[in-house]
Design a protein around this motif. Structure first.
Motif, PDB file in Angstrom:
ATOM      1  N   GLN A 123     -11.610  -4.404 -48.866  1.00 39.28           N
ATOM      2  CA  GLN A 123     -12.531  -3.740 -47.569  1.00 39.28           C
ATOM      3  C   GLN A 123     -13.381  -4.427 -46.720  1.00 39.28           C
ATOM      4  N   THR A 124     -14.247  -4.591 -47.645  1.00 35.27           N
ATOM      5  CA  THR A 124     -15.418  -4.930 -46.702  1.00 35.27           C
ATOM      6  C   THR A 124     -15.968  -6.198 -47.040  1.00 35.27           C
ATOM      7  N   LEU A 125     -16.364  -6.823 -45.945  1.00 33.44           N
ATOM      8  CA  LEU A 125     -16.986  -7.889 -45.050  1.00 33.44           C
ATOM      9  C   LEU A 125     -18.433  -7.957 -46.089  1.00 33.44           C
ATOM     10  N   GLY A 126     -17.991  -9.199 -46.492  1.00 32.28           N
ATOM     11  CA  GLY A 126     -19.607  -9.341 -47.204  1.00 32.28           C
ATOM     12  C   GLY A 126     -20.805  -9.468 -45.705  1.00 32.28           C
ATOM     13  N   ALA A 127     -21.982 -10.291 -46.089  1.00 29.89           N
ATOM     14  CA  ALA A 127     -22.826 -10.555 -45.811  1.00 29.89           C
ATOM     15  C   ALA A 127     -23.113 -11.710 -45.263  1.00 29.89           C
ATOM     16  N   THR A 128     -23.516 -12.650 -44.263  1.00 28.98           N
ATOM     17  CA  THR A 128     -23.704 -14.151 -44.670  1.00 28.98           C
ATOM     18  C   THR A 128     -24.682 -14.858 -45.424  1.00 28.98           C
ATOM     19  N   ALA A 129     -24.371 -15.983 -46.329  1.00 29.52           N
ATOM     20  CA  ALA A 129     -24.838 -16.310 -46.901  1.00 29.52           C
ATOM     21  C   ALA A 129     -26.520 -16.609 -46.618  1.00 29.52           C
ATOM     22  N   SER A 130     -26.555 -17.526 -45.856  1.00 24.47           N
ATOM     23  CA  SER A 130     -27.952 -17.515 -45.287  1.00 24.47           C
ATOM     24  C   SER A 130     -27.902 -17.283 -42.975  1.00 24.47           C
ATOM     25  N   LEU A 131     -29.351 -17.904 -43.190  1.00 25.42           N
ATOM     26  CA  LEU A 131     -29.554 -17.703 -41.861  1.00 25.42           C
ATOM     27  C   LEU A 131     -30.534 -18.323 -41.849  1.00 25.42           C
ATOM     28  N   ALA A 163     -39.569  -5.893 -38.626  1.00 23.84           N
ATOM     29  CA  ALA A 163     -38.425  -6.425 -40.196  1.00 23.84           C
ATOM     30  C   ALA A 163     -37.536  -4.437 -39.313  1.00 23.84           C
ATOM     31  N   PRO A 164     -36.377  -4.871 -39.825  1.00 25.16           N
ATOM     32  CA  PRO A 164     -35.443  -3.877 -39.218  1.00 25.16           C
ATOM     33  C   PRO A 164     -35.453  -3.083 -41.125  1.00 25.16           C
ATOM     34  N   GLU A 165     -35.188  -1.468 -40.878  1.00 25.82           N
ATOM     35  CA  GLU A 165     -35.133  -1.032 -41.996  1.00 25.82           C
ATOM     36  C   GLU A 165     -33.820  -0.522 -42.350  1.00 25.82           C
ATOM     37  N   SER A 166     -32.787  -0.968 -41.011  1.00 24.36           N
ATOM     38  CA  SER A 166     -31.569  -0.354 -41.791  1.00 24.36           C
ATOM     39  C   SER A 166     -30.308  -0.958 -40.686  1.00 24.36           C
ATOM     40  N   ASN A 167     -29.220  -1.130 -40.697  1.00 27.91           N
ATOM     41  CA  ASN A 167     -28.441  -2.086 -39.584  1.00 27.91           C
ATOM     42  C   ASN A 167     -28.382  -1.186 -38.615  1.00 27.91           C
ATOM     43  N   GLN A 168     -28.856  -0.058 -38.750  1.00 27.21           N
ATOM     44  CA  GLN A 168     -29.569   0.648 -37.022  1.00 27.21           C
ATOM     45  C   GLN A 168     -30.200   0.204 -36.263  1.00 27.21           C
ATOM     46  N   ASP A 169     -31.114  -0.356 -37.588  1.00 29.97           N
ATOM     47  CA  ASP A 169     -32.785  -0.970 -36.769  1.00 29.97           C
ATOM     48  C   ASP A 169     -32.595  -2.367 -36.728  1.00 29.97           C
ATOM     49  N   LEU A 170     -31.479  -2.363 -36.066  1.00 28.74           N
ATOM     50  CA  LEU A 170     -31.118  -4.096 -36.111  1.00 28.74           C
ATOM     51  C   LEU A 170     -32.372  -4.873 -34.766  1.00 28.74           C
ATOM     52  N   GLY A 171     -32.337  -4.042 -33.586  1.00 30.99           N
ATOM     53  CA  GLY A 171     -33.169  -4.696 -32.067  1.00 30.99           C
ATOM     54  C   GLY A 171     -31.643  -4.763 -31.378  1.00 30.99           C
ATOM     55  N   GLN A 194     -43.877 -15.634 -30.612  1.00 35.37           N
ATOM     56  CA  GLN A 194     -44.345 -14.534 -31.864  1.00 35.37           C
ATOM     57  C   GLN A 194     -43.406 -14.153 -32.783  1.00 35.37           C
ATOM     58  N   THR A 195     -43.206 -13.289 -33.752  1.00 38.85           N
ATOM     59  CA  THR A 195     -42.465 -13.650 -34.794  1.00 38.85           C
ATOM     60  C   THR A 195     -41.169 -12.660 -34.612  1.00 38.85           C
ATOM     61  N   TYR A 196     -40.014 -13.156 -34.854  1.00 34.94           N
ATOM     62  CA  TYR A 196     -38.740 -12.064 -34.296  1.00 34.94           C
ATOM     63  C   TYR A 196     -37.921 -12.453 -35.581  1.00 34.94           C
ATOM     64  N   TRP A 197     -37.401 -10.989 -36.042  1.00 37.32           N
ATOM     65  CA  TRP A 197     -36.619 -10.881 -37.213  1.00 37.32           C
ATOM     66  C   TRP A 197     -35.258 -10.551 -36.529  1.00 37.32           C
ATOM     67  N   TYR A 198     -34.168 -11.518 -36.727  1.00 38.37           N
ATOM     68  CA  TYR A 198     -32.749 -12.378 -36.953  1.00 38.37           C
ATOM     69  C   TYR A 198     -32.385 -12.140 -36.995  1.00 38.37           C
ATOM     70  N   SER A 199     -31.317 -11.375 -36.765  1.00 39.82           N
ATOM     71  CA  SER A 199     -30.118 -10.896 -37.710  1.00 39.82           C
ATOM     72  C   SER A 199     -28.835 -10.600 -37.738  1.00 39.82           C
ATOM     73  N   VAL A 200     -28.042 -11.036 -38.311  1.00 42.91           N
ATOM     74  CA  VAL A 200     -26.357 -11.883 -37.954  1.00 42.91           C
ATOM     75  C   VAL A 200     -25.580 -10.670 -39.071  1.00 42.91           C
ATOM     76  N   LEU A 211     -23.594  -4.897 -43.944  1.00 38.73           N
ATOM     77  CA  LEU A 211     -24.000  -5.777 -44.513  1.00 38.73           C
ATOM     78  C   LEU A 211     -24.487  -6.585 -43.712  1.00 38.73           C
ATOM     79  N   SER A 212     -26.191  -7.075 -43.522  1.00 39.35           N
ATOM     80  CA  SER A 212     -26.022  -8.557 -42.404  1.00 39.35           C
ATOM     81  C   SER A 212     -27.662  -8.872 -43.314  1.00 39.35           C
ATOM     82  N   THR A 213     -27.385 -10.137 -42.198  1.00 37.51           N
ATOM     83  CA  THR A 213     -28.918 -11.080 -42.996  1.00 37.51           C
ATOM     84  C   THR A 213     -29.603 -11.321 -42.265  1.00 37.51           C
ATOM     85  N   THR A 214     -30.935 -10.998 -42.146  1.00 39.51           N
ATOM     86  CA  THR A 214     -32.929 -11.146 -41.872  1.00 39.51           C
ATOM     87  C   THR A 214     -32.991 -12.227 -41.979  1.00 39.51           C
ATOM     88  N   ALA A 215     -33.558 -13.000 -41.374  1.00 36.18           N
ATOM     89  CA  ALA A 215     -34.300 -14.172 -41.061  1.00 36.18           C
ATOM     90  C   ALA A 215     -35.566 -13.735 -40.063  1.00 36.18           C
TER      91      ALA A 215
END
Lengths: 474, 314, 348
Positions: A123-131, A163-171, A194-200, A211-215
């Motif tokens: 049932q679950t979707l995965g996270a993307t392998a790369s960002l 840097a996000p700590e969880s999926n609820q903290d993606l910004g 500045q530095t940003y943390w992008y999540s997909v 799951l998310s992927t953050t860069a």
């Protein structure tokens, strides 16, 4: 008859000779003028110069005038030039350099094949392998692309400043791709160097993946080639160009606040100085006529003054603005000037009338009149010099009042109309972004306060200098 | 008896002044050729004609003036443009009490604060407390109220963030706690002026012969301060209450706007933005009349406090 | 002489003021004695320091700019200068009363006359308000103010200057003080009222045994009122004498000049005599005699040394034992000095 020295004096016995009792040569009268004689205004000026607060206020006023009149020649940034990449920047003296990058909108993006959801994944979707980022991440745009996730219908992109700590903290949710095969996103939303943390995070159309992927991506300041061309800078891609510093920061449209404050100073000081000059002059003429002629004319004229003073000042300033009707493209400076003059003259008129009545009653004026002095002589020899002091004080206090009025009206949007800016309208714009960038309110507010303060203290000093002169004459 | 005649005379002049304010309001609002509905967008000719009839704008200006004046005599300020079927009277009735509460509160702040700080500054003349108070006074006179309003909001916000709970509300109009900061901000410049006035008044009284007499009588410094100096020094402060009320009333526009307080001032600013003619005119005349009456009230109050006026010496 | 005879003794008082122009030595070494039940007049032109002298006794000079640099003052043996404020307040208004030049401005405009007089009684004699009220009424009767009951609740602006000065007198004698200081009490009043007020003071002195210090620049008032006189010039007492001695045998050229400047009854005398020049600058008082520049008899010594104080023996016909001494601060009384009008027994 003999005299005996008292106990007290006998103690301090002084050796005296007969010569001491010879008559003393007559000395010229001790009465002489010790201090040099000063003219009235010399004396006032000296007193003013002794008042440290008044003197420094005078310097501040001069500095403000220089700032307003000479400033735009020294600080050549155009006040209207918008720089949407440098919105609401804090004040900084250091000029920054920026890379020239290609214009946005030229990136085709990354397309990928639609991948069906594999049964094995459950049932679950995965996270993307790369960002990853295509090209150079800059303040113009950040071009993100990623690998497709099995079963994803679209992808949601988030940005955070830590840097996000969880999926609820993606910004900040930046947006979502519309189709499953779009695997890229161009972020152009208020980017800062500045530095940003992008999540997909992938979504199957109903719910997001667990799951998310953050860069972490660090951005470089950049301007686009067309912007560089507009500003007359080198527009070769990849060139480093110097951007001007913003000592006062920038406003919500990225305009240089120093240039805007200078521009606003012209409007504020123009209204603040010209309006008092006009209405004080009007008041002098009106009050002078009433006071000089007296009688029924005086009574009638003063009744009018009473009425005008009774009008609620700021409300009528607003009414006049509506009444004059400011068309599109008009600055609204002239209507405000007119309204100020129409409503503010009565105070001066009252003062001048009182002064003239008082001086007319003075014995020296009566004496001059009895001696057959011409009315013009009376006016220019006695009335004018004696009312000049109070007039000067009134004028000095009228200036901060006018500046305050302008600021107040512009602040509630009833003053000058955009794009004309004044300190008041700058404050009005500044208060909207007060929480995130208080400097946009702080600088225009500081200039209003400084100007009002300087004129008030100068007026105080002037009044004291004139007053004490009067007192010492009594 | 003298008092009654004086009162009647003041009221008569006051009524005349209110008439002048109403006329001036009408004149200024009709300065522009055309009519207020001309720039209403999205109305076709029929609707506009209907509206004009409803507001009496199709009649000649002088007739409009007579209608306007007679309505006003009956205490009727007309119907608002922007809100259908809502009379200006209703609007004033709803929003003025809020403004009045705010105004009274800030006037109290200003007067009590001004008298207190001014007396204190005079007491410590040319010493540190005096210098400090006078520095704050200069600040209060020079900094516009909207700056104080904005930064006090910022301050409340930080305070609440720091303490982790809502000590004071940042904006709005619910309960006493939400009134405190706006009232303080609104009264600040008036307080500064009153402090200055009170200080110089205290010093003037300190140099009078009757204070020397009081000292020669062997009264204690406290008694001299309260019974002789303070009492006489407060009189000039009372005379500026009238202008102070005017400043606080109009100053309310900004403070109400910044703090989102549903007062008449904020409503007026919105009405101006929407060019709601009846509301603008009604509110202006209402405020004007209110100020005229307040000035008379302050004069009467002064008369009760100063025996020279009460007994008709001046 | 018995020292208990004096209610107030002032010795070597000196007062300075700091001003923008420098330090003003307003009072320089002033001494005088006030006899019980008598009137001492302090005479001098404006700015000679007579008001400052009495105000410093009462602690009324403002004391950052002002400063008592020297001297002592004793009221029946109790020191007045440099004492605690509370101790001073127990004396002011109770043991020393004071009335001022302009009664219009010396009374609080926002308090009723009755309340202002009653205040003294409440503070010093601990009276209740109602008891004070009856007492105030009695005091007002005593000062012969017209319609005293009505005055009680009136405010100063409702009364004339003469009435107010009577009210001031009532206030100052409310606590039966030993000394009453009257600082030019009649200068601001009409001539007819002046005479009434002076008469009232004289009557009160007799009925209450008041000792009065009367500050004035009017020699006519001095002649009517005073028992003893101190003439002040440039912050110093230049001559002090019983009143008759002062008028009949002036011992200082300044007093002589003052007396000559009085308008007389002589129709032959067309012009009033004047004392040429003006008083010295008290920022830098002359080191020797302050009057030397204006004196018709100036000697070399007058410009080099401060004059000593000489006591003149009483004339044989007077009641020498009760009168005060006649003293003058002038070199002309030096045995070696040439003869001058101030030394002849009957000056012209």
């Amino acid at each position: 008859m003999s005299l005996v020295p008292s106990e007290l004096s006998s103690k301090l016995s002084i050796a005296v000779s007969a010569a001491d009792f010879a008559p003393a040569p007559h000395q010229a009268q001790r009465e002489r003028i010790v201090r040099p004689s000063l003219s009235y205004w010399q004396d006032v000026w000296q007193r003013l110069c002794k008042n440290r607060r008044a003197l420094s206020s005078l310097y501040i006023v001069i500095a403000l005038l220089v700032f307003t009149l000479v400033g735009p020649w020294l600080w050549t940034q155009a006040p209207a030039l918008q720089d949407l990449d440098a919105i609401s920047q804090g004040p900084s003296w250091s000029s920054s350099s920026a890379l020239v990058v290609e214009d946005p909108g030229t990136w085709p993006g990354v397309q990928g094949a639609l991948r069906p959801r594999e049964e094995a994944d459950g049932q679950t979707l995965g996270a993307t392998a790369s960002l990853a980022v295509a090209g150079l991440p800059s303040t113009q745009y950040v071009r993100l692309y990623w690998e497709a996730v099995n079963g994803a219908q679209h992808y949601l992109i988030y940005r955070n400043d830590h840097a996000p700590e969880s999926n609820q903290d993606l910004g900040l949710p930046l947006g979502a791709t519309l189709t499953p095969d779009t695997l890229s996103f161009e972020d152009r939303l208020q980017l800062r160097p500045q530095t940003y943390w992008y999540s997909v995070i992938a979504s199957d159309g109903f719910e997001e993946a667990a799951l998310s992927t953050t860069a972490a991506i660090t951005l470089q300041r950049a301007i686009t080639a067309s912007q560089a061309r507009e500003r007359g800078l080198d527009d070769t891609l990849g060139a480093a160009v110097a951007l001007p510093a913003h000592p006062f920061g920038t406003d919500y449209l990225g305009r240089d606040l120093l240039a805007r404050v200078m521009e606003g100073a012209r409007v504020s000081l123009f209204i603040g100085i010209v309006a008092p000059l006009l209405f004080v002059s009007l008041g002098i003429i009106y009050g002078g006529i009433a006071g000089y002629f007296g009688g029924n004319l005086d009574i009638l004229m003063m009744r009018v003054v009473d009425f005008v003073i009774a009008l609620p000042f700021l409300l009528f300033m607003i009414l006049f603005r509506i009444g004059f009707g400011i068309g599109p493209g008009e600055s609204g400076i002239i209507p405000m000037l007119l309204a100020l003059v129409l409503l503010s003259w009565p105070d001066t008129a009252r003062l001048i009338r009182g002064q003239i009545l008082q001086i007319r009653g003075e014995a020296y004026v009566q004496a001059a009149r009895v001696l057959g002095a011409h009315p013009l002589y009376l006016i220019f020899r006695h009335l004018v010099p004696n009312t000049l002091g109070p007039i000067l004080v009134t004028l000095t206090f009228a200036i901060p009042m006018a500046i305050f009025t302008e600021a107040f009206l512009s602040f509630i949007g009833m003053g000058v109309s955009p794009p004309t800016s004044s300190w008041g309208s700058l404050s009005n714009e500044g208060i909207r972004t007060m929480l995130s960038s208080p400097h946009e309110l702080l600088f225009p507010a500081f200039f209003i306060s400084l100007t009002v303060l300087a004129f008030n203290l100068l007026g105080d000093g002037l009044r004291d200098a004139l007053d004490s002169r009067l007192r010492s004459r009594e | 008896m003298a008092m009654l005649r004086y009162l009647l005379k003041r009221l008569g002049v006051g009524l005349f002044t209110i008439w002048f304010i109403a006329t001036a309001t009408f004149t200024v609002m009709h300065l522009v050729p055309g009519n207020p509905l001309a720039n209403e967008r999205g109305t076709n000719a029929t609707i506009r004609a209907n509206l004009e009839r409803q507001y009496g704008l199709d009649k000649p200006v002088f007739e409009q003036y007579l209608i306007y004046m007679s309505n006003m005599l009956h205490g009727d300020f007309g119907i608002a443009f922007s809100e259908e079927n809502r009379s200006v009277n209703d609007i004033i009735r709803e929003h003025f009490p809020v403004s009045a509460t705010l105004g009274v509160l800030s006037l109290c702040f200003a007067t009590v604060g001004g008298v207190l700080w001014g007396a204190l500054a005079a007491l410590y003349r040319n010493r540190l407390p005096d210098a400090l108070i006078m520095f704050l006074v200069i600040l209060g006179i020079s900094v516009p109220s909207f700056v104080f309003a904005a930064f006090s909001q910022l301050f409340i916000l930080k305070l609440n963030q720091w303490s982790g709970r809502s000590i004071l509300p940042v904006a709005g109009w619910e309960g006493v706690s939400s009134m405190l900061m706006p009232a303080l901000v609104l009264g600040l410049s008036t307080m500064a002026y009153m402090t200055r006035l009170m200080r110089s008044s205290m010093l003037d009284v300190a140099n009078t012969d009757y204070l020397r007499t009081a000292r020669a009588k062997g009264l204690s410094p406290t008694r001299i301060f309260f019974r002789h100096q303070l009492r006489n020094a407060i009189l000039p402060v009372i005379t500026v209450l009238g202008p102070a009320i005017a400043i606080i009333t109009t100053g309310g526009f900004v403070v109400e706007s910044v703090f989102a307080i549903p007062g008449l001032g904020r409503y007026f600013v919105q009405a101006v933005a929407q060019l709601d003619y009846t509301v603008i005119m009604g509110t202006t005349v209402f405020f004007g009349a209110f100020l005229v009456l307040m000035v008379i009230a302050v004069d009467i109050l002064y008369g009760f406090i100063d025996p020279r006026i009460r007994l008709g010496a001046v | 002489m018995n020292s208990t005879q004096y209610v107030l003794e002032v010795d070597n008082l000196a007062v300075e003021f700091d001003t923008y122009g420098g330090v003003v030595q307003a009072v320089r070494d002033v001494s005088f004695k006030l006899r019980k039940g008598k009137t001492l007049a302090i005479v001098g032109e404006s700015g000679c320091g007579k008001s400052v002298t009495v105000q410093s006794l009462m602690g009324l000079i403002p004391m950052p700019p002002g400063r008592i640099t020297r001297g002592s003052a004793r009221l029946g043996g109790d020191e007045l200068l440099h004492i605690a404020p509370a101790a001073l307040n127990a004396i002011r208004g109770k043991r020393i009363g004071m009335i001022f030049q302009d009664p219009m401005s010396a009374l609080n405009p926002t308090m009723s006359i009755g309340a202002q007089i009653a205040e003294t009684l409440v503070v010093h004699r601990g009276m209740t308000a109602s008891a004070a009220r009856t007492e105030v009424l009695e005091l007002l009767h005593l000062t012969q103010i017209p319609e005293p009951e009505q005055r009680l609740n009136q405010y100063p602006f409702e009364c004339s200057g003469g009435m107010l000065q009577r009210a001031m007198i009532a206030m100052s004698i409310a606590c039966k003080p030993e000394v009453l200081i009257a600082d030019e009490p009649t200068t601001a009043l009409d001539v007819t009222i002046q005479a009434q007020i002076l008469l009232l003071l004289k009557q009160l002195q007799q009925s209450h045994g008041l000792s009065i210090i009367l500050i004035t620049h009017d020699l006519g008032v001095v002649a009517h009122m005073a028992h003893d006189v101190a003439v002040m010039y440039a912050g110093q007492v230049v001559e002090s004498a019983p009143v008759d001695d002062l008028f009949y045998r002036p011992a200082h050229p300044y007093t002589l000049g003052l007396r000559a400047a009085l308008p007389g009854n002589d129709p032959q005398k067309q012009r009033l005599q004047i004392i040429p020049g003006s008083p010295p600058d008290l920022f830098a008082p002359p080191p020797a005699c302050a009057f030397a520049d204006r004196c018709p008899h100036t000697m070399r010594l007058c410009r080099s040394a401060a004059p000593a104080t000489y006591t003149r023996p009483p004339p044989p016909a007077s009641q020498a034992s009760t009168n005060s001494a006649h003293e003058a601060r002038c070199w002309l009384h030096h045995p070696q000095a040439p003869s001058s009008p101030v030394r002849s027994s009957a000056a012209t």
